[in-house]
Design a protein around this motif. Sequence first.
Motif, PDB file in Angstrom:
ATOM      1  N   UNK A  16       0.836  -1.198   0.000  1.00  0.00           N
ATOM      2  CA  UNK A  16       0.000   0.000   0.000  1.00  0.00           C
ATOM      3  C   UNK A  16       0.877   1.256   0.000  1.00  0.00           C
ATOM      4  N   UNK A  17       1.890   1.282   0.846  1.00  0.00           N
ATOM      5  CA  UNK A  17       2.793   2.441   0.907  1.00  0.00           C
ATOM      6  C   UNK A  17       3.479   2.660  -0.440  1.00  0.00           C
ATOM      7  N   UNK A  18       3.972   1.581  -1.055  1.00  0.00           N
ATOM      8  CA  UNK A  18       4.607   1.679  -2.368  1.00  0.00           C
ATOM      9  C   UNK A  18       3.634   2.275  -3.387  1.00  0.00           C
ATOM     10  N   UNK A  19       2.403   1.788  -3.399  1.00  0.00           N
ATOM     11  CA  UNK A  19       1.435   2.251  -4.382  1.00  0.00           C
ATOM     12  C   UNK A  19       1.044   3.703  -4.159  1.00  0.00           C
ATOM     13  N   UNK A  20       0.904   4.111  -2.899  1.00  0.00           N
ATOM     14  CA  UNK A  20       0.575   5.513  -2.611  1.00  0.00           C
ATOM     15  C   UNK A  20       1.706   6.442  -3.048  1.00  0.00           C
ATOM     16  N   UNK A  21       2.947   6.036  -2.804  1.00  0.00           N
ATOM     17  CA  UNK A  21       4.087   6.841  -3.242  1.00  0.00           C
ATOM     18  C   UNK A  21       4.160   6.897  -4.766  1.00  0.00           C
ATOM     19  N   UNK A  22       3.880   5.766  -5.405  1.00  0.00           N
ATOM     20  CA  UNK A  22       3.858   5.714  -6.865  1.00  0.00           C
ATOM     21  C   UNK A  22       2.791   6.668  -7.414  1.00  0.00           C
ATOM     22  N   UNK A  23       1.610   6.668  -6.803  1.00  0.00           N
ATOM     23  CA  UNK A  23       0.522   7.536  -7.248  1.00  0.00           C
ATOM     24  C   UNK A  23       0.847   9.013  -7.030  1.00  0.00           C
ATOM     25  N   UNK A  24       1.498   9.323  -5.926  1.00  0.00           N
ATOM     26  CA  UNK A  24       1.825  10.724  -5.632  1.00  0.00           C
ATOM     27  C   UNK A  24       2.751  11.305  -6.699  1.00  0.00           C
ATOM     28  N   UNK A  25       3.581  10.457  -7.293  1.00  0.00           N
ATOM     29  CA  UNK A  25       4.471  10.898  -8.363  1.00  0.00           C
ATOM     30  C   UNK A  25       3.738  11.060  -9.697  1.00  0.00           C
ATOM     31  N   UNK A  26       2.513  10.566  -9.776  1.00  0.00           N
ATOM     32  CA  UNK A  26       1.802  10.484 -11.046  1.00  0.00           C
ATOM     33  C   UNK A  26       0.574  11.371 -11.147  1.00  0.00           C
ATOM     34  N   UNK A  27      -0.193  11.481 -10.062  1.00  0.00           N
ATOM     35  CA  UNK A  27      -1.553  12.000 -10.174  1.00  0.00           C
ATOM     36  C   UNK A  27      -1.614  13.514 -10.256  1.00  0.00           C
ATOM     37  N   UNK A  74      13.923  -3.384  -0.243  1.00  0.00           N
ATOM     38  CA  UNK A  74      14.581  -3.730   1.026  1.00  0.00           C
ATOM     39  C   UNK A  74      15.694  -4.743   0.773  1.00  0.00           C
ATOM     40  N   UNK A  75      16.794  -4.600   1.503  1.00  0.00           N
ATOM     41  CA  UNK A  75      17.894  -5.555   1.355  1.00  0.00           C
ATOM     42  C   UNK A  75      18.457  -5.907   2.724  1.00  0.00           C
ATOM     43  N   UNK A  76      18.739  -7.204   2.935  1.00  0.00           N
ATOM     44  CA  UNK A  76      19.230  -7.664   4.228  1.00  0.00           C
ATOM     45  C   UNK A  76      20.065  -8.923   4.044  1.00  0.00           C
ATOM     46  N   UNK A  93      14.202  -7.630  -1.397  1.00  0.00           N
ATOM     47  CA  UNK A  93      12.753  -7.834  -1.400  1.00  0.00           C
ATOM     48  C   UNK A  93      12.043  -6.612  -1.937  1.00  0.00           C
ATOM     49  N   UNK A  94      11.206  -6.787  -2.964  1.00  0.00           N
ATOM     50  CA  UNK A  94      10.263  -5.737  -3.336  1.00  0.00           C
ATOM     51  C   UNK A  94       9.117  -5.702  -2.323  1.00  0.00           C
ATOM     52  N   UNK A 132       9.733  -9.208   4.689  1.00  0.00           N
ATOM     53  CA  UNK A 132      10.433  -8.173   3.930  1.00  0.00           C
ATOM     54  C   UNK A 132      11.822  -7.831   4.435  1.00  0.00           C
ATOM     55  N   UNK A 133      12.112  -8.087   5.708  1.00  0.00           N
ATOM     56  CA  UNK A 133      13.394  -7.606   6.226  1.00  0.00           C
ATOM     57  C   UNK A 133      14.164  -8.636   7.050  1.00  0.00           C
ATOM     58  N   UNK A 134      13.725  -9.887   6.998  1.00  0.00           N
ATOM     59  CA  UNK A 134      14.448 -10.945   7.709  1.00  0.00           C
ATOM     60  C   UNK A 134      13.988 -12.296   7.177  1.00  0.00           C
ATOM     61  N   UNK A 135      14.726 -13.327   7.530  1.00  0.00           N
ATOM     62  CA  UNK A 135      14.390 -14.682   7.112  1.00  0.00           C
ATOM     63  C   UNK A 135      13.266 -15.220   7.988  1.00  0.00           C
ATOM     64  N   UNK A 136      12.154 -15.654   7.376  1.00  0.00           N
ATOM     65  CA  UNK A 136      11.054 -16.164   8.197  1.00  0.00           C
ATOM     66  C   UNK A 136      11.418 -17.530   8.785  1.00  0.00           C
ATOM     67  N   UNK A 137      10.774 -17.883   9.875  1.00  0.00           N
ATOM     68  CA  UNK A 137      11.215 -19.055  10.631  1.00  0.00           C
ATOM     69  C   UNK A 137      10.963 -20.360   9.891  1.00  0.00           C
ATOM     70  N   UNK A 138       9.938 -20.381   9.025  1.00  0.00           N
ATOM     71  CA  UNK A 138       9.706 -21.580   8.223  1.00  0.00           C
ATOM     72  C   UNK A 138      10.828 -21.799   7.224  1.00  0.00           C
TER      73      UNK A 138
END
Length: 374
Positions: free
Chosen positions: A122-133, A191-193, A204-205, A211-217
């Motif tokens: 959602x944050x990515x899309x809102x930032x993308x829209x702010x650059x466009x609309x 994101x990169x880790x 990670x996109x 997004x920011x760490x290895x999940x336990x599974x």
Amino acid sequence: MKPELTLHERTLTLKRYPVRKNETLQAWDAADEYLINHTQEMALDPQRPILIMNDSFGALSCWFTHKGCVTSVTDSFIARQGCLANLDANQLPHVNIVDCLAELPENPQLVLIKLPKNNRLLTWQLQQLCNLLPEDCTVIGAAKAKDIHTSTLKLFEKHLGETKTSLAVKKARLIFCRPKPVMAKPLPAPQQWEVPEHELTITNHANVFSSDSLDIGARLLLEHIPQNDKYRDIIDLGCGNGVIGLKAARLNPHASVTCVDESYMAVASCQANAKLNLHAPDQLTAKVTNCLDGLEHDSADLILCNPPFHQQTAITDHIAWQMFCDSKQVLRAKGQLIVIGNRHLGYDGKLRRLFGNVSVIAQNNKFVVYRSGK
């Protein structure tokens, strides 16, 4: 479940994708209906684009296709295929369907956003829209009322513009936002880790799980990826950022590794991670598809799988079942499927029913790693 959506003396036949017998879930929800009802009397310019973001199975795309130049933005291959199938079923013209990393059409007049499950997207899309609309663009978000929090409204305020919300109707709510182009700023890098114990750097996109760490599974499964010269073709099914496929490629340098996911952002992350972590990035191929659609039968020696147990916001086990059935078809004779899942999901019963055998190769208090052979 009846597949007909009837509003304003118009009926659409809408189905989820893939189509299943005895489907119990609709291909639209109350938030879709609220958006349609709210915009029904809106005067729209047929020449200016309409953007529809995160349309689950094409209900909104089907409804608005006659009202303007529709572009549907989705990170989901399944949502894309569902939209195309429903457009065909209703004999409607196709719309422009693009993924979340694609360039968007300029000067849209209306943006409809079904809120994604993931606030990072959602944050990515809102930032993308702010650059466009442009300032005169109407932006309306929609979701179940219980999924719209004060923090959700603050994201709209922070990244796009002045925001207010509607009253709830049928447990759905709308968000109204006036875009403020002066707030635009460059989109953030993925994101990169680090995963130091496996000497991996992961990118990670926004819409990729964990997004920011290895999940336990994944952490447990990484410890039990086999190494053997007999593995010529390996598949990481539901690959996410590709960390499992990367480790398999490292352990089996003579194997060809295919990473498969229905998320475009996942596949883009996987491709970037192959370049970051493999001496020969061409060893790994990443593909967007539904489960193993399009892969040849009897073409893999080993499939590694961490199945999702939800489709968008719906809890379901049909995706795991399709993954297991597809795996049986795609594996060669004596090939192996290795699956990790939460203990309570009981994948061992499904695997035994399908393959006739299953064994536990690792477990902890939350996850179990199973192996079945063809």
